[in-house]
Design a protein around this motif. Structure first.
Motif, short mmCIF file in Angstrom:
data_model
loop_
_atom_site.label_atom_id
_atom_site.label_comp_id
_atom_site.label_asym_id
_atom_site.label_seq_id
_atom_site.Cartn_x
_atom_site.Cartn_y
_atom_site.Cartn_z
N ARG A 123 22.81 -1.74 -32.90
CA ARG A 123 23.66 -1.31 -34.57
C ARG A 123 24.87 -2.22 -34.41
NH1 ARG A 123 23.57 3.58 -37.62
NH2 ARG A 123 21.73 3.90 -36.58
N PHE A 124 25.56 -2.17 -33.33
CA PHE A 124 27.12 -2.64 -33.32
C PHE A 124 26.93 -3.97 -32.52
CE2 PHE A 124 27.10 2.10 -33.01
CZ PHE A 124 27.83 2.35 -34.12
N ALA A 125 27.42 -4.91 -33.39
CA ALA A 125 27.26 -6.28 -32.80
C ALA A 125 28.48 -6.70 -31.91
CB ALA A 125 27.63 -7.45 -33.93
N PHE A 126 29.30 -5.78 -31.85
CA PHE A 126 30.52 -5.95 -30.82
C PHE A 126 30.41 -5.40 -29.57
CE2 PHE A 126 31.36 -2.28 -33.67
CZ PHE A 126 31.27 -1.23 -32.61
N ILE A 127 29.15 -4.82 -29.19
CA ILE A 127 28.74 -4.36 -27.80
C ILE A 127 28.12 -5.56 -26.95
CG2 ILE A 127 27.38 -2.64 -26.43
CD1 ILE A 127 27.76 -0.50 -28.80
N ASP A 128 28.52 -5.68 -25.83
CA ASP A 128 27.57 -6.73 -24.87
C ASP A 128 26.48 -6.16 -24.25
OD1 ASP A 128 26.97 -8.60 -23.39
OD2 ASP A 128 28.96 -9.11 -22.56
N GLY A 129 25.54 -6.24 -24.58
CA GLY A 129 24.13 -5.54 -24.00
C GLY A 129 24.27 -5.78 -22.52
N THR A 130 24.64 -7.38 -22.20
CA THR A 130 24.50 -7.49 -20.80
C THR A 130 25.58 -7.12 -19.85
OG1 THR A 130 25.90 -9.38 -20.87
CG2 THR A 130 23.89 -9.81 -21.77
N ARG A 131 26.30 -6.24 -20.44
CA ARG A 131 27.38 -5.43 -19.28
C ARG A 131 27.36 -4.03 -19.70
NH1 ARG A 131 32.75 -8.36 -19.99
NH2 ARG A 131 32.31 -8.46 -22.23
N GLN A 132 26.56 -3.27 -18.94
CA GLN A 132 26.55 -1.88 -19.20
C GLN A 132 26.95 -1.16 -18.13
OE1 GLN A 132 22.95 -0.40 -21.25
NE2 GLN A 132 22.25 -2.58 -21.47
N VAL A 133 27.84 0.12 -17.95
CA VAL A 133 27.95 0.81 -16.72
C VAL A 133 27.59 2.33 -17.33
CG1 VAL A 133 29.47 -0.52 -15.62
CG2 VAL A 133 30.21 1.23 -17.56
N ALA A 134 27.53 3.15 -16.35
CA ALA A 134 27.25 4.60 -16.97
C ALA A 134 27.97 5.57 -15.88
CB ALA A 134 25.92 4.90 -17.12
N GLY A 135 28.28 6.90 -16.31
CA GLY A 135 28.88 7.80 -15.68
C GLY A 135 28.77 9.08 -16.31
N GLY A 136 29.11 10.12 -15.43
CA GLY A 136 29.28 11.61 -15.81
C GLY A 136 29.60 12.35 -14.52
N ALA A 137 29.75 13.68 -15.05
CA ALA A 137 30.07 14.76 -14.18
C ALA A 137 29.20 15.98 -14.42
CB ALA A 137 31.61 14.99 -14.27
N SER A 138 29.17 16.75 -13.43
CA SER A 138 28.31 17.92 -13.28
C SER A 138 26.89 17.50 -13.52
CB SER A 138 28.93 19.17 -14.31
OG SER A 138 28.30 20.36 -14.09
N TYR A 139 26.11 18.15 -14.66
CA TYR A 139 24.87 17.68 -14.88
C TYR A 139 25.08 16.29 -15.52
CZ TYR A 139 20.23 17.15 -17.32
OH TYR A 139 19.16 16.87 -17.76
N GLY A 140 26.16 15.75 -16.12
CA GLY A 140 26.11 14.24 -16.30
C GLY A 140 26.16 13.51 -15.10
N GLY A 141 26.40 14.00 -14.08
CA GLY A 141 26.60 13.50 -12.71
C GLY A 141 25.15 13.50 -12.20
N HIS A 142 24.17 14.54 -12.59
CA HIS A 142 22.74 14.64 -12.12
C HIS A 142 22.24 13.60 -12.61
CE1 HIS A 142 24.27 18.44 -11.05
NE2 HIS A 142 23.11 19.27 -11.72
N LEU A 143 22.46 13.38 -14.00
CA LEU A 143 21.79 12.14 -14.97
C LEU A 143 22.32 10.88 -14.04
CD1 LEU A 143 22.20 13.70 -18.46
CD2 LEU A 143 20.13 13.03 -16.94
N ALA A 144 23.52 10.65 -13.82
CA ALA A 144 23.93 9.38 -13.26
C ALA A 144 22.97 9.07 -11.98
CB ALA A 144 25.56 9.46 -12.89
N ASN A 145 22.83 10.05 -11.25
CA ASN A 145 21.93 10.08 -10.01
C ASN A 145 20.60 9.71 -10.14
OD1 ASN A 145 24.53 10.65 -8.54
ND2 ASN A 145 23.70 12.61 -7.95
N TRP A 146 20.09 10.24 -11.24
CA TRP A 146 18.70 9.93 -11.94
C TRP A 146 18.56 8.63 -12.00
CZ3 TRP A 146 14.00 11.60 -11.46
CH2 TRP A 146 13.10 11.49 -12.30
N MET A 147 19.64 7.97 -13.20
CA MET A 147 19.65 6.69 -13.20
C MET A 147 19.68 5.62 -12.24
SD MET A 147 19.93 6.79 -16.70
CE MET A 147 20.11 7.68 -18.10
N ALA A 148 20.38 5.99 -11.18
CA ALA A 148 20.31 5.25 -10.10
C ALA A 148 19.04 5.08 -9.30
CB ALA A 148 21.38 5.79 -8.77
#
Length: 727
Positions: free
Chosen positions: A562-587
């Motif tokens: 949707r947004f041309a200003f986002i570089d899809g080749t450079r993505q990172v992710a993070g979160g805390a608590s349940y967001g941390g659970h999801l970060a570990n799942w992504m890993a």
């Protein structure tokens, strides 16, 4: 109305005066902007609606330098806010006397070993201490006649007097052994080991020489370990209200806390005479009730109720009962009939089939309606519902920011409605809402700082997931944003899971501070999020990580498209608590991210079940305890896929976190090291589930920025859009 218009004009003029020289001086947000912005508690209106009391905290990086005082604000904007107190110790729990001439609050001042209740006469003079308990005093409420206050204090089992509490405390200090001993669950809460103290209700008459009276002392209800108030964030509280005649107190508490390992704890409504005695249970069902409140005429009692089901999430409804107050009302053994003592009829549900959860609520002065705060699609809004029941309607149409701390008082025909308001690009202020829902700012505590920062309001977009669900998202843009450029994407995952990303000013994971180095921050309200209906929140049951994780990845794809200003080749992710659970799942399930940040995240479902301070809901979410062999204990367990670890990870945790205990982080760290994955572990010895100390927070953000920058600029290709196959 003229004064309100003058207030709005003054605020706008002030903003323009601040903005004018700042137009050429806009600067990126700093940690100081986040940490040092003034923090406002919920506004508390005087009975006539003319004045607002609010606790304002001036944060500091050194705890000793932090201040907190009460301010008075004219609800019509006709006078500038003024500081009411100016002491080293902070005040909390402000409550107006029925005549509006005095304020009661809790504070720990010079000479106090613990916080006590103080009363200040607004006509002049210093605040006077009215309690003197070794166990402290908090959360005052005036009796309807203004001659006594109800408050909370934590007491030891069997203590009938303050001398009993002093003796027990002294015995504990002088004993030669030191051990924690438990016979039932729970044993910890957030960041503290539970001891045998429990909250109790006290009444302090304001006549000279009167001693505080413990209403629950000696009762069977509090005799065992099964009694507790509402727990959370490291303390217990009891939500209570005086009956209109001032002869009794109604409160919400649980009598089955000792069953928390294998059953839901039930928070019931109870009634106890103001002179003390054996409380009587007023609600006999298995539903859980929250803070009670009476209508202005005292004829109706309201309380939020969470229905008892086998679901992992249930919305709060608003319940009501017609109330009768007879001179010969007696409180005896527990009654379990459909219309307990004091009620003229069985309960009815005011909010009916409304598919939103009731938060704070305030009955209107004329008794005809109830004002409600409720989460709705990324914001918390104000709704009005007829007191007899019906469909809640939003007051106005909130399109920016979010409301909090609602209060309604004043004349029956012209109620005064006030609330806190903040947004992702403005720290909190106090506003007044008119009948159309238009908000008039009453304070400018944070306006000058907000005007200096180069930030933009959140952008919102929706997409249809592969499961056919409509998923809401926000994005935060970096400073000096240029749509013709390309920016890395930081995928930020919220905790809960039963919460949602809100257009609000956040301290612990501030959207714009994370975006400050030059990133677009994406926030997705995945399945399990609140504010989108009960079913949407419940559908995370039996799908604790995979479904939400897939939706977040799809959201990233949708944002990139949707947004041309986002570089899809450079993505990172993070979160805390349940967001941390999801970060570990992504890993362990994808290599699309060049780096991950995990704070307070689980790595082993079974370990989290066995060591957290809450466990029963976790097994219900998976389908039974670990030894019964439910497939999800393995299928959606990050540990079982640790061989897939490839993405560089920053792992952080508070050593005093008992909600997601530190062993989860240590186990993840061990697995990362075993798999030779670049990783960094940071343990905060003084922190709990959250990072609450200023310098620790500054260091935390700096570490995130450093970690993300390192891997976004790394020449070794650690990221791709390849999914790791499901075993």
């Amino acid at each position: 109305m003229r004064s309100m218009r003058r207030t709005l004009a003054a605020v706008l003029a002030f903003s323009l005066l601040v903005a004018a020289p700042a137009l050429a001086q806009k600067r990126p947000i700093t940690h100081e902007d986040v940490w040092l912005s003034k923090r406002l508690a919920a506004p508390v209106l005087a009975p006539d609606g003319k004045w607002i009391a609010v606790q304002v905290t001036d944060p500091a990086y050194v705890d000793a330098d932090q201040g907190s005082d009460l301010w008075l604000i004219a609800s019509d904007g006709g006078a500038a806010p003024r500081r009411l107190t100016a002491t080293r110790g902070g005040e909390s729990g402000a409550a107006w006397s029925p005549d509006g001439r005095r304020l009661a609050f809790s504070a720990r001042r010079d000479g106090d070993d613990a916080a006590q209740i103080y009363v200040i006469d607004l006509g002049g003079g210093e605040a006077q201490r009215v309690t003197n308990l070794s166990t402290g005093a908090r959360a005052p409420q005036w009796r309807p006649d203004g001659k006594a206050v109800l408050f909370l204090s934590d007491v030891y089992p069997g203590a009938r007097t303050d001398e009993d509490n002093k003796k027990t405390a002294a015995d504990k200090r002088t004993r030669k052994w030191n051990a924690r001993v438990y016979d039932s669950f729970p044993i910890r809460d957030w960041d503290r080991w539970l001891d045998d103290r429990r909250p109790s209700l006290f009444v302090q008459e304001l006549s000279p020489g009167a001693a505080a009276r413990d209403l629950l002392a000696g009762s069977q209800l509090v005799a065992g370990m099964s009694f507790a108030g509402q727990s959370g964030s490291g303390s217990d509280t009891i939500a209570a209200a005086w009956t209109p005649d001032g002869r009794s107190v109604i409160f919400a508490a649980t009598a089955n806390r000792n069953e928390a390992a294998f059953a839901e704890t039930v928070q019931s409504l109870w009634i106890v005479p103001a002179s003390g005695g054996e409380p009587q249970r007023m609600t006999a069902d298995a539903d859980s009730y929250g803070r009670p409140a009476f209508s202005a005429d005292g004829k109706v009692l309201f309380a939020p109720v969470e229905p008892a089901t086998n679901k992992v999430y249930n919305m709060n409804r608003l319940a009501r009962w017609d109330w009768v107050s007879a001179p010969d009302l007696k409180v005896g053994p527990t009654q379990v009939g459909p219309t307990p003592v004091g009620f003229a009829a069985a309960r009815t549900i005011v909010t009916g089939g409304w598919d939103r959860s009731v938060g704070a609520f305030v009955p209107s002065p004329d008794g005809r309606s109830v004002y409600i705060l409720a989460e709705d699609q990324g914001r918390q809004k104000v709704f009005i519902v007829p007191a007899t029941g019906g469909s809640p309607k939003e007051l106005g149409a909130l399109t920016s920011g979010t409301y909090s701390g609602l209060d309604v008082r004043g004349p029956a025909g012209a109620p005064v409605v006030v609330a806190g308001w903040d947004s992702a690009v403005h720290p909190p202020e106090i506003v007044r809402l008119d009948a159309s829902g238009a908000a008039t700012p009453l304070t400018t505590f944070n306006a000058a700082r907000a005007q200096q920062i180069d930030w933009q309001p959140l952008q919102e977009f929706w997409f249809d997931s592969s499961r056919g669900k409509k998923i809401q998202n926000f994005i935060a843009l970096p400073p000096n944003f240029d749509a013709s450029k390309k920016y890395p994407l930081f995928v930020l995952m919220h905790g809960g899971p039963h919460g949602m990303w809100i257009d609000q000013f956040v301290i612990r994971w501030n959207y714009h501070l994370l975006a400050q180095p030059g990133y677009v921050v994406l926030m997705t309200n995945y399945t399990g999020s609140t504010g989108f209906g009960e079913t949407f929140a419940q559908e995370i049951q039996f799908d604790p990580l995979e479904g939400p994780g897939n939706e977040i990845n799809e959201a990233a794809d949708a944002a990139i498209k949707r947004f041309a200003f986002i570089d899809g080749t450079r993505q990172v992710a993070g979160g805390a608590s349940y967001g941390g659970h999801l970060a570990n799942w992504m890993a362990v399930t994808t290599t699309r991210y060049k780096a991950l940040v995990s704070h307070a995240g689980l790595f082993d479902l079974a370990q989290q079940w066995g060591t957290s301070d809450t466990i029963y809901g976790r097994e219900r979410n998976v389908g039974g305890p670990p030894w019964e062999g439910a497939a999800l204990w393995t299928k959606q367990n990050p540990l079982s896929r640790a061989g897939n670890l490839k993405t560089p990870m920053l792992v952080t945790v508070g050593e005093r976190d008992y909600r997601v205990p530190m062993n989860n982080a240590l186990q993840l760290w061990s697995a990362l090291q075993r798999m030779k994955v670049p990783s960094r572990l940071i343990v905060f010895p003084e922190e709990n589930h959250w990072i609450l100390r200023g310098e620790n927070s500054r260091f935390f953000y700096a570490e995130i920025h450093s970690w993300v920058k390192r891997w976004l600029t790394a020449t070794v290709p650690h990221g791709s859009t390849r999914q790791i196959p499901t075993p």
